[in-house]
Write an enzyme that holds these catalytic residues in place. Structure first.
Site, short mmCIF file in Angstrom:
data_model
loop_
_atom_site.label_atom_id
_atom_site.label_comp_id
_atom_site.label_asym_id
_atom_site.label_seq_id
_atom_site.Cartn_x
_atom_site.Cartn_y
_atom_site.Cartn_z
N TRP A 243 -2.00 3.12 10.01
CA TRP A 243 -3.08 2.53 9.21
C TRP A 243 -4.40 2.96 9.85
CZ3 TRP A 243 -5.60 -2.64 10.36
CH2 TRP A 243 -6.49 -3.00 9.34
N ASP A 324 2.39 -5.15 14.59
CA ASP A 324 1.47 -5.48 13.51
C ASP A 324 2.34 -5.84 12.31
OD1 ASP A 324 -0.38 -5.63 11.50
OD2 ASP A 324 -1.25 -3.64 11.81
N LYS A 360 -1.28 -9.97 1.98
CA LYS A 360 -0.38 -9.43 0.96
C LYS A 360 0.68 -10.43 0.52
CE LYS A 360 -1.54 -6.52 3.46
NZ LYS A 360 -2.77 -6.16 4.20
#
Ligand code: PLA
Length: 515
Positions: A243, A324, A360
């Site tokens: 990311w 993460d 999310k």
């Protein structure tokens, strides 16, 4: 009219020239580039001309000049000095005085910005895509840039269970007092339990230091600051690719990082041997950043057997795993399954970091709700680590926002809500899986070249890593109005079944006709 102009740079005079009034205007671009330059104008002219001279500086407003014109009337003769108020507060003339011969000497601090040496930052590679998308007026446009869930109608979606929790909160009339630095206690408890499992010994042994963070990003940033402070010089290993914001986070926290191999373009799969070799080669005691599930941007996760081997080498090298977890429950539809990587490492008795996000899986993007957890080998260490994380958070943002934390605590704390959440998460994950399948079907049906598109189905989570290069990704946007990140990533969460065919056409065209 000629004006004596003394040009100074950093207080040193380097030019004294007589310039026609018109020329003054030409000086201004230079002055704007060099904020330290001031120009002294010595005028042996009347005040009205002085005022028009001032007007030739764009930074001196017409009202300030005409105010000078009005107020100077008659004062020249009296020989009195002009108060600086003539220029308006914001103009700050350095000096202005009359002389007995009637000449006016003044230095105008040109309103060139102190920020002139700050260059324009490039748009963010992910969030900047949404800005470009908004500006496009084509009706076929499609935003597959940011990873944000959309309905089949391509509208943002607020989970029904979130609305219910918010209604409950409203009914209760909860206050807006500051939260403690570590955040809402009920949230911190719920989030650690969701991650490790409520019956995990690490919870009962109180070995997890948890503080509420500003979603995943803010939580990663706290951990980065802790690493910088207590593990000076330690390196963070990050996957190649990862990311995009990971690198920014560690750079800003001044934590050195390097990459380990992850993605193999030849197989469009995991370069497992490369990954293991690079983790082995890193200096002992490095941090290894791992995506708990649904690797961003590749959508390629290690298998359970591969996770075991990754844990082996991390343990061998005395590294510290740093997970993460931004998509728990969103990758497979199951909260437990998506946390299995973290739980596997925890079960080995390893100390580790986990950043969590509810953007999310609960659709709480703008609420900025997440957490940083540090699993320690003792409860005592956890108390100390937590105290230092609070110390880092306090000067950064003082304490976190309450709304999202209450939503999570209410949803997880109420069995009916919790079940509804799981159903909605499965629904969202299911919709993404169905457009993934449909995109694959269209690619296979339409592309007659024999290319193997099966990687689309093998990838997991909200993204597909198409393998399109920058030029091909540009073609997707310029020709087809499909917005995506330039590394070839598309967010399937922003795709509808109705647009699968169009997307397949665009991918096939870009892949075969652009190199
Ligand atoms: N970690 C990973 C791996 C992510 O993909 C994201 C979000 C985050 C952390 C942080 O999200 P949060 O701060 O909202 O909790 N990645 C997004 C959005 C979805 C972004 O770039 O900010 C993405 O499109 O990649």
């Amino acid at each position: 009219m000629w004006i004596e102009s003394r040009i100074r740079y950093k207080r040193v005079r380097f030019a004294s020239v007589f310039l026609p009034l018109d020329c003054i205007a030409h000086l201004t671009p230079l002055l704007h580039r060099h904020s330290q330059i001031t120009v002294s104008l010595t005028l042996s002219v009347g005040t009205s001309q002085m005022a028009s001279a001032l007007l030739s500086f764009p930074s001196v407003s017409p009202s300030a000049a005409s105010s000078l014109q009005d107020k100077c009337k008659g004062k020249m003769k009296s020989g009195s000095s002009f108060p600086s108020a003539f220029f308006g507060k914001e103009k700050r003339p350095l000096s202005m005085k009359t002389k007995s011969n009637g000449r006016i000497t003044m230095a105008v601090a040109v309103n060139a910005s102190r920020f002139d040496n700050i260059t324009m930052a490039p748009p963010d590679p992910i969030l900047g895509v949404s800005e470009a998308f908004k500006a496009d007026t084509d009706e076929m446009k499609l935003n597959l840039g940011v990873g944000a869930y959309r309905t089949e109608e391509l509208q943002p979606y607020v989970l029904k269970v979130v609305r219910k929790a918010e209604n409950l909160m409203l009914e209760r009339g909860e206050n807006k007092e500051y939260l403690p630095i570590e955040g809402l206690a009920a949230f911190n408890k719920a989030t650690a339990e969701l991650l490790f499992g409520a019956d995990n010994p690490v919870i009962h042994e109180q070995r997890v230091a948890t503080i509420q963070g500003l979603s995943g990003t803010g939580s990663l940033r706290i951990a980065a600051a802790l690493i910088e402070r207590y593990f000076p010089g330690a390196k963070v290993l990050i996957s190649s690719p990862t990311w995009g914001n990971h690198k920014n986070i560690f750079n800003d926290a001044r934590v050195p990082w390097s990459e380990y191999r992850y993605y193999d373009p030849k197989t469009v799969g995991l370069d497992f041997d490369g990954m293991i070799a690079d983790i082995k080669a890193a200096p002992e005691g490095s941090f290894v950043l791992l995506h708990g599930c649904a690797h961003n941007p590749t959508g390629i996760d290690p298998t359970p057997e591969q996770w075991e081997k990754i844990a082996d080498v991390i343990q061998e090298k005395n590294h510290i795993p740093f997970f993460d977890v931004a998509y728990q429950g969103f990758a497979s539809g199951s909260l437990d399954q998506d946390a299995s990587s973290v739980r596997l490492f925890a079960a080995r008795g390893m100390e580790l970091f986990v950043a969590q996000s509810y953007s999310k899986n609960l659709g709480l993007y703008a609420e900025r709700i997440g957490a940083i957890n540090v699993l320690c080998s003792s409860a005592d260490a956890a108390v100390r680590v937590k105290s230092q994380m609070k110390r880092i958070a306090r000067p950064m943002y003082s304490n976190p926002p309450v709304h999202g934390a209450r939503i999570v605590a209410n949803v997880v704390g109420n069995p009916d809500f919790f079940n509804e959440w799981k159903e909605e998460m499965e629904m969202m994950a299911g919709r993404i899986k169905s457009v993934r399948q449909k995109l694959y079907n269209n690619l296979c049906a339409k592309d007659k070249s024999g290319k193997d598109w099966s990687f689309v189905l093998k990838q997991i989570g909200m993204f597909s890593f198409t393998g399109l290069n920058k030029a091909q990704s540009d073609n997707m946007t310029d020709k087809w109005h499909i917005y995506m990140t330039k590394d070839g990533r598309i967010s399937l969460a922003g795709l509808s079944a109705a647009k699968c065919e169009y997307l397949a056409d665009a991918i096939i065209d870009s892949y075969h006709n652009v190199s």
